[in-house]
Design an enzyme around this catalytic site. Sequence first.
Site, PDB file in Angstrom:
ATOM      1  N   SER A 148      11.314   8.880   2.242  1.00  0.00           N
ATOM      2  CA  SER A 148      11.361   9.847   3.340  1.00  0.00           C
ATOM      3  C   SER A 148      11.819   9.224   4.653  1.00  0.00           C
ATOM      4  O   SER A 148      11.825   9.881   5.686  1.00  0.00           O
ATOM      5  CB  SER A 148       9.989  10.504   3.527  1.00  0.00           C
ATOM      6  OG  SER A 148       8.992   9.544   3.826  1.00  0.00           O
ATOM      7  N   HIS A 190       6.576  12.809  -1.669  1.00  0.00           N
ATOM      8  CA  HIS A 190       5.543  12.657  -2.697  1.00  0.00           C
ATOM      9  C   HIS A 190       5.721  13.561  -3.920  1.00  0.00           C
ATOM     10  O   HIS A 190       5.477  13.142  -5.053  1.00  0.00           O
ATOM     11  CB  HIS A 190       4.168  12.972  -2.097  1.00  0.00           C
ATOM     12  CG  HIS A 190       3.565  11.851  -1.320  1.00  0.00           C
ATOM     13  ND1 HIS A 190       3.041  10.721  -1.906  1.00  0.00           N
ATOM     14  CD2 HIS A 190       3.374  11.691   0.017  1.00  0.00           C
ATOM     15  CE1 HIS A 190       2.565   9.912  -0.979  1.00  0.00           C
ATOM     16  NE2 HIS A 190       2.763  10.474   0.202  1.00  0.00           N
ATOM     17  N   GLU A 226       3.073   4.761  -1.624  1.00  0.00           N
ATOM     18  CA  GLU A 226       3.817   4.885  -0.370  1.00  0.00           C
ATOM     19  C   GLU A 226       5.029   3.955  -0.286  1.00  0.00           C
ATOM     20  O   GLU A 226       6.098   4.364   0.190  1.00  0.00           O
ATOM     21  CB  GLU A 226       2.891   4.616   0.824  1.00  0.00           C
ATOM     22  CG  GLU A 226       1.816   5.670   1.037  1.00  0.00           C
ATOM     23  CD  GLU A 226       2.366   6.996   1.572  1.00  0.00           C
ATOM     24  OE1 GLU A 226       3.577   7.083   1.866  1.00  0.00           O
ATOM     25  OE2 GLU A 226       1.580   7.940   1.677  1.00  0.00           O
ATOM     26  N   HIS A 245       7.512  14.487   4.868  1.00  0.00           N
ATOM     27  CA  HIS A 245       7.033  13.302   4.153  1.00  0.00           C
ATOM     28  C   HIS A 245       6.305  13.702   2.873  1.00  0.00           C
ATOM     29  O   HIS A 245       6.564  13.148   1.799  1.00  0.00           O
ATOM     30  CB  HIS A 245       6.090  12.493   5.045  1.00  0.00           C
ATOM     31  CG  HIS A 245       5.385  11.401   4.301  1.00  0.00           C
ATOM     32  ND1 HIS A 245       5.952  10.169   4.069  1.00  0.00           N
ATOM     33  CD2 HIS A 245       4.148  11.360   3.721  1.00  0.00           C
ATOM     34  CE1 HIS A 245       5.111   9.413   3.385  1.00  0.00           C
ATOM     35  NE2 HIS A 245       4.011  10.122   3.160  1.00  0.00           N
TER      36      HIS A 245
END
Length: 296
Positions: free
Chosen positions: A202, A140, A183, A135
Amino acid sequence: MNAQPRRVEHQQTDKGNVPVYTTAVIEQPWASYSRDDHATWATLFKRQREVLVGRACREFIDNQQRFGMTPDAIPKFEDLNRVLKATTGWELIGVEGLLPELTFFDHLANRRFPVTWWIRRPDQIDYISEPDLFHDLFGHVPLLLEPMFADYMQAYGAGGVKAHGVGAEALVNLTRLYWYTVEFGLIKQDDGLRIYGSGIVSSKGESIHSLESPAPNRIGFDLHRIMRTRYRIDTYQKTYFVIDSFEQLMRATGPDFTPYYAELAAQSSIPAGNVLESDKVYQRGSGEGWLKDGDV
């Protein structure tokens, strides 16, 4: 630095699944990754790159390629840092798990991005309750090569440090901003609606749900609206917010938030699935344009 980093995850207690926090900064124990670890990375990487074709924003795909990420093996932080530091001045640091809020904010404010050193087990491949290496690294890190987004992340960290001194309600407002942008953010580009949020890119299921399901709301970016909107962590999102550009995101979040927190304290929060008459709602499909305000 810890010689033997821990794998820190939620704990199941009589009060339910409880998050466990750690502040340790560690070296990535790359040589200790098992064959299963690298295989898990490969499986997830290949699956997500396939599902993100035509769904992820162009900056995400381009920057992931600039890093040279492949399914062949878990990337080394030191290799990624050479590219990252030279481009936007950010640095990846290894962590054991979830960080306390103030620690997390401080890292971002100083252009340090925490990446969990461990990757999920094969039995967790479709879902894990906390951020893991996949993730953090896959989701990110690519956008940290984008200068405007990199500056936004630093500004968010500095704002978080400040909000921590304001109080709990201010932190709730600021957490919602992170949730609905970093997010679970969507961006409107020339070729249509695209994903940039790490929680979406993700996740195979969320990548498809966010763009193609008729169920969620897709609402134009509005800072105050986002800060009032609740969210759920245990289901696909009921609402996504759409930015026009990363420049828009940076401009909107540039001012001091302190007066905003006072205004928001006098207003009620909004359930995640609600649509307001003033919302600018994005409609997928025919024309892929904005509906008129309140036409929902």
